[in-house]
Design a protein around this motif. Structure first.
Motif, PDB file in Angstrom:
ATOM      1  N   ASP A 114       1.412  -1.359   0.419  1.00 29.70           N
ATOM      2  CA  ASP A 114       0.218  -0.138   0.198  1.00 29.70           C
ATOM      3  C   ASP A 114       1.058   0.926   0.180  1.00 29.70           C
ATOM      4  O   ASP A 114       0.656   2.745  -0.241  1.00 29.70           O
ATOM      5  N   TYR A 115       2.159   1.033   1.069  1.00 27.70           N
ATOM      6  CA  TYR A 115       2.373   2.495  -0.057  1.00 27.70           C
ATOM      7  C   TYR A 115       3.854   2.305  -0.428  1.00 27.70           C
ATOM      8  O   TYR A 115       4.803   0.943  -0.549  1.00 27.70           O
ATOM      9  N   ASP A 116       4.631   3.703  -1.815  1.00 28.76           N
ATOM     10  CA  ASP A 116       5.354   3.006  -2.484  1.00 28.76           C
ATOM     11  C   ASP A 116       6.565   3.816  -1.389  1.00 28.76           C
ATOM     12  O   ASP A 116       6.778   4.104  -0.288  1.00 28.76           O
ATOM     13  N   PHE A 117       7.887   3.836  -2.040  1.00 30.13           N
ATOM     14  CA  PHE A 117       9.275   3.855  -1.246  1.00 30.13           C
ATOM     15  C   PHE A 117       9.042   5.457  -0.222  1.00 30.13           C
ATOM     16  O   PHE A 117       9.915   5.238   0.682  1.00 30.13           O
ATOM     17  N   ASN A 118       9.330   6.590  -1.254  1.00 29.09           N
ATOM     18  CA  ASN A 118       9.746   7.557   0.162  1.00 29.09           C
ATOM     19  C   ASN A 118       8.427   8.003   0.902  1.00 29.09           C
ATOM     20  O   ASN A 118       8.139   8.428   2.250  1.00 29.09           O
ATOM     21  N   THR A 119       7.061   7.160   0.794  1.00 26.21           N
ATOM     22  CA  THR A 119       6.010   7.189   1.669  1.00 26.21           C
ATOM     23  C   THR A 119       6.275   6.340   3.188  1.00 26.21           C
ATOM     24  O   THR A 119       5.993   6.847   3.902  1.00 26.21           O
ATOM     25  N   PHE A 120       6.907   5.012   2.679  1.00 20.01           N
ATOM     26  CA  PHE A 120       6.925   4.247   3.799  1.00 20.01           C
ATOM     27  C   PHE A 120       8.144   4.847   4.410  1.00 20.01           C
ATOM     28  O   PHE A 120       8.500   4.512   5.577  1.00 20.01           O
ATOM     29  N   LEU A 121       9.256   5.823   3.683  1.00 16.55           N
ATOM     30  CA  LEU A 121      10.279   5.980   4.827  1.00 16.55           C
ATOM     31  C   LEU A 121       9.896   7.287   5.378  1.00 16.55           C
ATOM     32  O   LEU A 121      10.544   7.435   6.128  1.00 16.55           O
ATOM     33  N   GLY A 122       9.368   8.502   4.885  1.00 18.37           N
ATOM     34  CA  GLY A 122       8.326   8.843   6.058  1.00 18.37           C
ATOM     35  C   GLY A 122       7.613   8.121   6.927  1.00 18.37           C
ATOM     36  O   GLY A 122       8.536   9.150   8.093  1.00 18.37           O
ATOM     37  N   ILE A 123       7.087   7.421   6.941  1.00 18.84           N
ATOM     38  CA  ILE A 123       6.776   6.594   8.268  1.00 18.84           C
ATOM     39  C   ILE A 123       7.957   5.981   8.782  1.00 18.84           C
ATOM     40  O   ILE A 123       7.222   6.025  10.503  1.00 18.84           O
TER      41      ILE A 123
END
Length: 416
Positions: free
Chosen positions: A270-279
């Motif tokens: 559900d998450y792309d790399f950049n979104t997951f990085l922030g999380i």
């Protein structure tokens, strides 16, 4: 030994064979029809399908869900004897359908045994003769049809219908490929067989640590690094490798070549790399008081999270605060591409269907009859047609059987 004489002899009392027998008697009740089955009872393999619930068909019946060296062969049968025709056929023998949210159809009883019983009772009612515990030893063309020798009897028939299946389910399901070998001896071409809709075996050092864990993920099969097919669903880690619906779906290609295959699991699709990085950066801030063995608690299965931590070379006893931006990026790469080298497939016995089989080039797709041996028909799994998981293979059993029943009726001159 006196011959048992029939208009039609059906070899195999499984899904396609029973469907053919019922349909042919419905078309012309004066046909004499025999079903010859090598096990003690008919429908043994069918009774185990769909985890005992029998995924009988699917709303999305299209050629794109099927595989063959000559897939256009299946087009006529699947279009003209589709899931609606199957639903009407089964309703007529007392089996109503219920569909789930993914378009998969089941008998309303949710019992595969009711489908077997419906077909079996209909055969009895319509006067189909069933012969069990009869292993077919030979099939010989004659001037008037065919001579079939079994371990107990000798049959003659104007038509023979090959509905024996192939290897999936193994001997306990009456599937040993003996009829395919007979047809090969009769000069028919075959396509390489391999298990399909089956578990994938991988290198085991990691999966053994994760045995029993289930996770909703995206599974991608790669051949020499190139994406072949991706499926989403529940992936199960086993001591031998991987299982679960998406794994079964992508397994077919592995048995068709000798290339290097890997399976990539995206644990957080559900998450792309950049979104997951922030999380994960935020997670480091708020959970910096924890040790790394608890970093993924609440996000991933605990044991799975710990394996991921160790994969990037960190110690579980270290503080979350020790994670650098580089560490976080490595974690994301691992979670988004948890890769396993394929070492093989599960056995034919554990597979749901066999890929390959009798080449369709020698058969007429509008009747299922042999082009060189008139009155010889092939239906179901024995042909080089197999479908995806989700009711598609049973639909091929029904479609090919009903198509052949109509073809046999025309051949024998009894069509309504």
């Amino acid at each position: 030994m006196s011959d048992l004489n029939f208009d039609i002899a059906v070899i195999g009392g499984g899904a396609s064979g029973l469907c053919f027998a019922v349909r042919s008697k419905q078309l012309y009740e004066k046909y004499s029809v025999a079903v010859i089955e090598q096990l003690q009872r008919v429908g043994k393999k069918l009774i185990t399908t769909g985890n005992g619930r029998c995924n009988i068909t699917n709303k999305d019946i299209s050629l794109s869900r099927y595989h063959s060296d000559n897939i256009t062969f299946a087009e006529y049968a699947l279009e003209n004897y589709n899931n609606s025709v199957a639903e009407e056929f089964f309703s007529g023998i007392g089996i109503d359908f219920v569909y789930d949210e993914k378009g998969r159809a089941y008998p309303y009883s949710l019992q595969a045994s009711s489908v077997v019983d419906g077909l079996r009772f209909s055969c009895e009612h319509l006067g189909v003769d069933t012969f069990t515990e009869q292993k077919v030893l030979s099939i010989t063309p004659t001037k008037s049809g065919y001579l079939i020798k079994t371990s107990k009897e000798q049959f003659t028939a104007k038509c023979v219908v090959l509905a024996s299946g192939l290897y999936s389910g193994g001997e306990k399901s009456g599937c040993n490929g003996s009829i395919l070998r007979m047809l090969k001896d009769m000069g028919y071409n075959t396509v390489k067989v391999s298990p399909a809709i089956v578990q994938i075996h991988t290198k085991t050092e990691t999966v053994r640590q994760l045995k029993g864990i289930k996770v909703n993920a995206n599974a991608t099969l790669k051949q020499n690094g190139k994406n072949i097919r991706s499926e989403y669903g529940e992936v199960l880690f086993c001591d031998y490798g991987l299982s679960g619906p998406p794994i079964l779906q992508i397994s077919r290609a592995i048995g068709r070549g000798n290339a290097k295959f890997t399976v990539s699991i995206d644990l957080m699709p559900d998450y792309d790399f950049n979104t997951f990085l922030g999380i994960l950066k935020n997670r480091v801030k708020i959970l910096n008081y924890r040790t790394l063995d608890e970093f993924f608690t609440g996000m991933l299965n605990k044991r799975l999270g710990q394996v991921i931590i160790k994969y990037i070379g960190k110690n579980l006893s270290d503080s979350v605060s020790t994670l650098t931006d580089g560490d976080i990026k490595k974690l994301i790469s691992q979670i988004k591409n948890f890769e396993f080298e394929v070492t093989g497939l599960g056995s034919f016995e554990s597979s749901q269907v066999t890929a390959g089989g009798l080449s369709t080039d020698a058969f007429d797709g509008k009747t299922m009859m042999s082009k060189k041996d008139k009155g010889l028909f092939a239906i179901g799994e024995i042909l080089d047609v197999d479908g995806d998981c989700g009711g598609f293979n049973l639909q091929w059993a029904w479609s090919s059987a009903m198509c052949a029943a109509d073809g046999a009726a025309k051949y024998l001159g009894g069509a309504k």
